[in-house]
Write a protein that holds these residues in place. Structure first.
Motif, PDB file in Angstrom:
ATOM      1  N   GLY A 147       1.026  -1.338  -0.008  1.00 47.66           N
ATOM      2  CA  GLY A 147       0.001   0.013  -0.024  1.00 47.66           C
ATOM      3  C   GLY A 147       0.876   1.163  -0.148  1.00 47.66           C
ATOM      4  O   GLY A 147       1.656   1.344   0.761  1.00 47.66           O
ATOM      5  N   GLY A 148       0.593   2.105  -0.773  1.00 43.64           N
ATOM      6  CA  GLY A 148       1.453   3.357  -1.089  1.00 43.64           C
ATOM      7  C   GLY A 148       1.093   4.147  -2.265  1.00 43.64           C
ATOM      8  O   GLY A 148       0.277   3.639  -2.934  1.00 43.64           O
ATOM      9  N   PRO A 149       1.683   5.404  -2.371  1.00 42.15           N
ATOM     10  CA  PRO A 149       1.513   6.102  -3.535  1.00 42.15           C
ATOM     11  C   PRO A 149       1.909   5.110  -4.809  1.00 42.15           C
ATOM     12  O   PRO A 149       3.134   4.751  -4.853  1.00 42.15           O
ATOM     13  N   ARG A 150       1.233   4.854  -5.741  1.00 42.19           N
ATOM     14  CA  ARG A 150       1.352   3.814  -6.993  1.00 42.19           C
ATOM     15  C   ARG A 150       2.756   4.381  -7.375  1.00 42.19           C
ATOM     16  O   ARG A 150       3.593   3.271  -7.867  1.00 42.19           O
ATOM     17  N   HIS A 151       2.914   5.321  -7.947  1.00 43.69           N
ATOM     18  CA  HIS A 151       4.316   5.601  -8.464  1.00 43.69           C
ATOM     19  C   HIS A 151       5.583   5.544  -7.811  1.00 43.69           C
ATOM     20  O   HIS A 151       6.491   4.841  -8.266  1.00 43.69           O
ATOM     21  N   VAL A 152       5.594   5.363  -6.357  1.00 44.03           N
ATOM     22  CA  VAL A 152       6.644   5.183  -5.544  1.00 44.03           C
ATOM     23  C   VAL A 152       6.694   3.729  -5.579  1.00 44.03           C
ATOM     24  O   VAL A 152       7.771   2.951  -5.569  1.00 44.03           O
ATOM     25  N   VAL A 153       5.771   2.955  -5.380  1.00 46.20           N
ATOM     26  CA  VAL A 153       5.636   1.301  -5.318  1.00 46.20           C
ATOM     27  C   VAL A 153       6.167   0.806  -6.802  1.00 46.20           C
ATOM     28  O   VAL A 153       6.904  -0.210  -6.752  1.00 46.20           O
ATOM     29  N   GLU A 154       5.862   1.479  -7.799  1.00 47.78           N
ATOM     30  CA  GLU A 154       6.495   1.105  -9.098  1.00 47.78           C
ATOM     31  C   GLU A 154       7.905   1.204  -9.096  1.00 47.78           C
ATOM     32  O   GLU A 154       8.491   0.312  -9.702  1.00 47.78           O
ATOM     33  N   GLN A 155       8.326   2.142  -8.614  1.00 46.28           N
ATOM     34  CA  GLN A 155       9.917   2.381  -8.311  1.00 46.28           C
ATOM     35  C   GLN A 155      10.571   1.280  -7.537  1.00 46.28           C
ATOM     36  O   GLN A 155      11.601   0.963  -7.623  1.00 46.28           O
ATOM     37  N   LEU A 156       9.623   0.965  -6.482  1.00 47.35           N
ATOM     38  CA  LEU A 156      10.162   0.067  -5.257  1.00 47.35           C
ATOM     39  C   LEU A 156      10.231  -1.538  -5.801  1.00 47.35           C
ATOM     40  O   LEU A 156      10.954  -2.489  -5.272  1.00 47.35           O
ATOM     41  N   GLU A 157       9.291  -1.730  -6.962  1.00 49.51           N
ATOM     42  CA  GLU A 157       9.176  -3.222  -7.224  1.00 49.51           C
ATOM     43  C   GLU A 157      10.321  -3.955  -7.691  1.00 49.51           C
ATOM     44  O   GLU A 157      10.344  -5.103  -7.234  1.00 49.51           O
ATOM     45  N   PRO A 158      11.320  -3.287  -8.558  1.00 53.13           N
ATOM     46  CA  PRO A 158      12.537  -4.251  -8.981  1.00 53.13           C
ATOM     47  C   PRO A 158      13.148  -4.620  -7.338  1.00 53.13           C
ATOM     48  O   PRO A 158      13.706  -5.763  -7.443  1.00 53.13           O
ATOM     49  N   LEU A 159      13.182  -3.894  -6.362  1.00 53.88           N
ATOM     50  CA  LEU A 159      13.775  -4.078  -5.036  1.00 53.88           C
ATOM     51  C   LEU A 159      13.053  -5.093  -4.458  1.00 53.88           C
ATOM     52  O   LEU A 159      13.561  -6.337  -4.103  1.00 53.88           O
ATOM     53  N   PHE A 160      11.837  -5.169  -4.323  1.00 58.07           N
ATOM     54  CA  PHE A 160      11.003  -6.238  -3.698  1.00 58.07           C
ATOM     55  C   PHE A 160      11.024  -7.578  -4.567  1.00 58.07           C
ATOM     56  O   PHE A 160      10.785  -8.641  -3.667  1.00 58.07           O
ATOM     57  N   ARG A 161      11.228  -7.573  -5.725  1.00 54.57           N
ATOM     58  CA  ARG A 161      11.437  -8.732  -6.526  1.00 54.57           C
ATOM     59  C   ARG A 161      12.671  -9.403  -6.224  1.00 54.57           C
ATOM     60  O   ARG A 161      12.550 -10.557  -6.689  1.00 54.57           O
ATOM     61  N   LEU A 162      13.695  -8.906  -5.511  1.00 55.62           N
ATOM     62  CA  LEU A 162      14.621  -9.611  -5.008  1.00 55.62           C
ATOM     63  C   LEU A 162      14.616 -10.646  -4.015  1.00 55.62           C
ATOM     64  O   LEU A 162      15.481 -11.428  -3.847  1.00 55.62           O
ATOM     65  N   TYR A 163      13.474 -10.453  -3.507  1.00 52.69           N
ATOM     66  CA  TYR A 163      13.077 -11.438  -2.276  1.00 52.69           C
ATOM     67  C   TYR A 163      11.617 -11.775  -2.362  1.00 52.69           C
ATOM     68  O   TYR A 163      11.302 -12.572  -1.595  1.00 52.69           O
ATOM     69  N   SER A 164      10.979 -11.677  -3.688  1.00 54.98           N
ATOM     70  CA  SER A 164       9.544 -11.672  -3.556  1.00 54.98           C
ATOM     71  C   SER A 164       9.097 -12.337  -4.654  1.00 54.98           C
ATOM     72  O   SER A 164       9.697 -11.971  -5.947  1.00 54.98           O
ATOM     73  N   ALA A 165       8.402 -13.464  -4.422  1.00 53.99           N
ATOM     74  CA  ALA A 165       8.088 -14.138  -5.748  1.00 53.99           C
ATOM     75  C   ALA A 165       6.446 -13.298  -6.446  1.00 53.99           C
ATOM     76  O   ALA A 165       6.443 -13.292  -7.421  1.00 53.99           O
ATOM     77  N   THR A 166       5.807 -12.638  -5.420  1.00 53.56           N
ATOM     78  CA  THR A 166       4.574 -11.909  -5.872  1.00 53.56           C
ATOM     79  C   THR A 166       4.683 -10.734  -5.012  1.00 53.56           C
ATOM     80  O   THR A 166       4.911 -10.460  -3.885  1.00 53.56           O
ATOM     81  N   VAL A 167       4.390  -9.574  -5.837  1.00 57.66           N
ATOM     82  CA  VAL A 167       4.199  -8.197  -5.435  1.00 57.66           C
ATOM     83  C   VAL A 167       3.026  -7.598  -5.985  1.00 57.66           C
ATOM     84  O   VAL A 167       2.794  -7.583  -7.298  1.00 57.66           O
ATOM     85  N   ALA A 168       2.112  -7.406  -5.160  1.00 52.78           N
ATOM     86  CA  ALA A 168       0.861  -6.904  -5.615  1.00 52.78           C
ATOM     87  C   ALA A 168       0.443  -5.503  -4.805  1.00 52.78           C
ATOM     88  O   ALA A 168       0.523  -5.431  -3.547  1.00 52.78           O
ATOM     89  N   TRP A 169       0.216  -4.232  -5.535  1.00 49.52           N
ATOM     90  CA  TRP A 169      -0.298  -3.028  -4.969  1.00 49.52           C
ATOM     91  C   TRP A 169      -1.735  -3.161  -4.978  1.00 49.52           C
ATOM     92  O   TRP A 169      -2.489  -3.761  -5.799  1.00 49.52           O
ATOM     93  N   PHE A 170      -2.440  -2.608  -3.835  1.00 53.20           N
ATOM     94  CA  PHE A 170      -3.561  -2.556  -3.464  1.00 53.20           C
ATOM     95  C   PHE A 170      -4.425  -1.168  -3.284  1.00 53.20           C
ATOM     96  O   PHE A 170      -5.597  -1.280  -3.230  1.00 53.20           O
ATOM     97  N   GLY A 171      -3.432  -0.189  -3.159  1.00 57.30           N
ATOM     98  CA  GLY A 171      -4.004   1.134  -2.928  1.00 57.30           C
ATOM     99  C   GLY A 171      -3.029   2.095  -2.060  1.00 57.30           C
ATOM    100  O   GLY A 171      -2.025   1.633  -2.048  1.00 57.30           O
ATOM    101  N   GLY A 172      -3.605   3.199  -1.387  1.00 58.50           N
ATOM    102  CA  GLY A 172      -3.014   3.832  -0.617  1.00 58.50           C
ATOM    103  C   GLY A 172      -2.451   3.022   0.598  1.00 58.50           C
ATOM    104  O   GLY A 172      -2.651   1.885   1.149  1.00 58.50           O
TER     105      GLY A 172
END
Length: 296
Positions: A147-172
């Motif tokens: 949860g968080g601002p979508r544009h920020v989460v999109e920038q963070l996703e490559p980092l999250f993918r280093l330890y996550s098989a699934t990354v899903a954004w749901f809103g604020g």
């Protein structure tokens, strides 16, 4: 935040190198990302090869700070004082840092905390609770609910993918923790149902390993059974995801349900069961230790 040529944040720190934080840190470092580490018990951070260990949260202040801590007050304490993150960000000239909360926290409280941090300090808070346990963290296949601002989460996703098989954004901010609350209903219910099944099997003189093999072959199979089945066979409930943390999560679920005007009968029964377990002095055991109370 500055993004490197690899699409990852240029400056990353991880605070909280416990059972979940340590394997996450190792996966990030193994991917070649420079990582600053801090832990209240310093030797746990020192034990992670390849990271730069900071003496304080202030020294660890980076453009992106990942926190892997039990609850929101633990994160809040890292911000204040001369050795806190706010002072560190100011000293480093980081004007718009991102604070990621990987722990399981109250969706209501984290949304209010995020609004306060943005308003008063220019800090963007992203809640990104995890599911998959320590095995999932070690194998880099966590599920991350964000949860968080979508544009920020999109920038963070490559980092999250280093330890996550699934990354899903749901809103604020707060939405990720709401999804984690839904997840925790299922986890707590599955742990308790399996404990009841194992208690019934044991009381009937059955071989628990054989019973589990049958469960694993049908609709009763689950990730909980795969990861934790041996605990019931060995009657070993030390370590792991604690009952007191499970109870904390069930409290958040009750808070959310009340806010939504819902009565959740299963969640209510689970809350009472884990309250009894913690009251019996078993709060530090793995949540599968609820089996002990069922066996009597």
């Amino acid at each position: 935040m500055d993004i490197s040529s690899a699409g990852l944040p240029a400056s990353v720190a991880l605070l909280g190198t416990g059972p979940m934080g340590a394997p996450i840190a190792r996966n990030i470092i193994a991917s070649g990302v420079p990582l600053t580490l801090w832990n209240r018990t310093a030797h746990k951070a020192d034990a992670i090869a390849g990271g730069r260990v900071a003496a304080s949260p202030a020294e660890a202040a980076s453009e992106v700070v990942l926190t892997v801590l039990p609850d929101l007050p633990d994160v809040e304490r890292l911000l204040v004082g001369a050795e806190g993150l706010l002072a560190g960000w100011k000293a480093a000239g980081i004007g718009h840092p991102v604070l990621v909360i990987h722990g399981t926290v109250s969706p209501v409280a984290v949304a209010a905390f995020a609004a306060e941090c943005q308003r008063d300090h220019g800090v963007t808070v992203v809640d990104a609770p995890l599911s998959g346990g320590t095995i999932g963290a070690e194998e880099g296949r966590l599920s991350t609910m964000v949860g968080g601002p979508r544009h920020v989460v999109e920038q963070l996703e490559p980092l999250f993918r280093l330890y996550s098989a699934t990354v899903a954004w749901f809103g604020g901010t707060g939405a990720g923790s709401t999804v984690k609350a839904c997840n925790q209903i299922v986890v707590a219910a599955t742990v308790t149902a399996l404990s009841e099944a194992m208690a019934l099997a044991a009381a009937s003189g059955l071989d628990l390993e054989q019973v589990q093999s049958v469960l694993a072959g049908g609709l009763a199979n689950s990730e909980v059974l795969r990861q934790k089945g041996q605990r019931w066979i060995d009657a070993d409930f030390e370590g792991g995801g604690s009952a007191k943390n499970q109870l904390k999560d069930l409290g958040f679920i009750t808070e959310l349900a009340t806010q939504a005007g819902l009565t959740l009968p299963v969640a209510g029964s689970l809350l009472a069961a884990f309250q009894a377990m913690v009251s019996a002095g078993r709060g530090d055991l793995d949540h599968t230790g609820i089996y002990l109370g069922i066996r009597g």
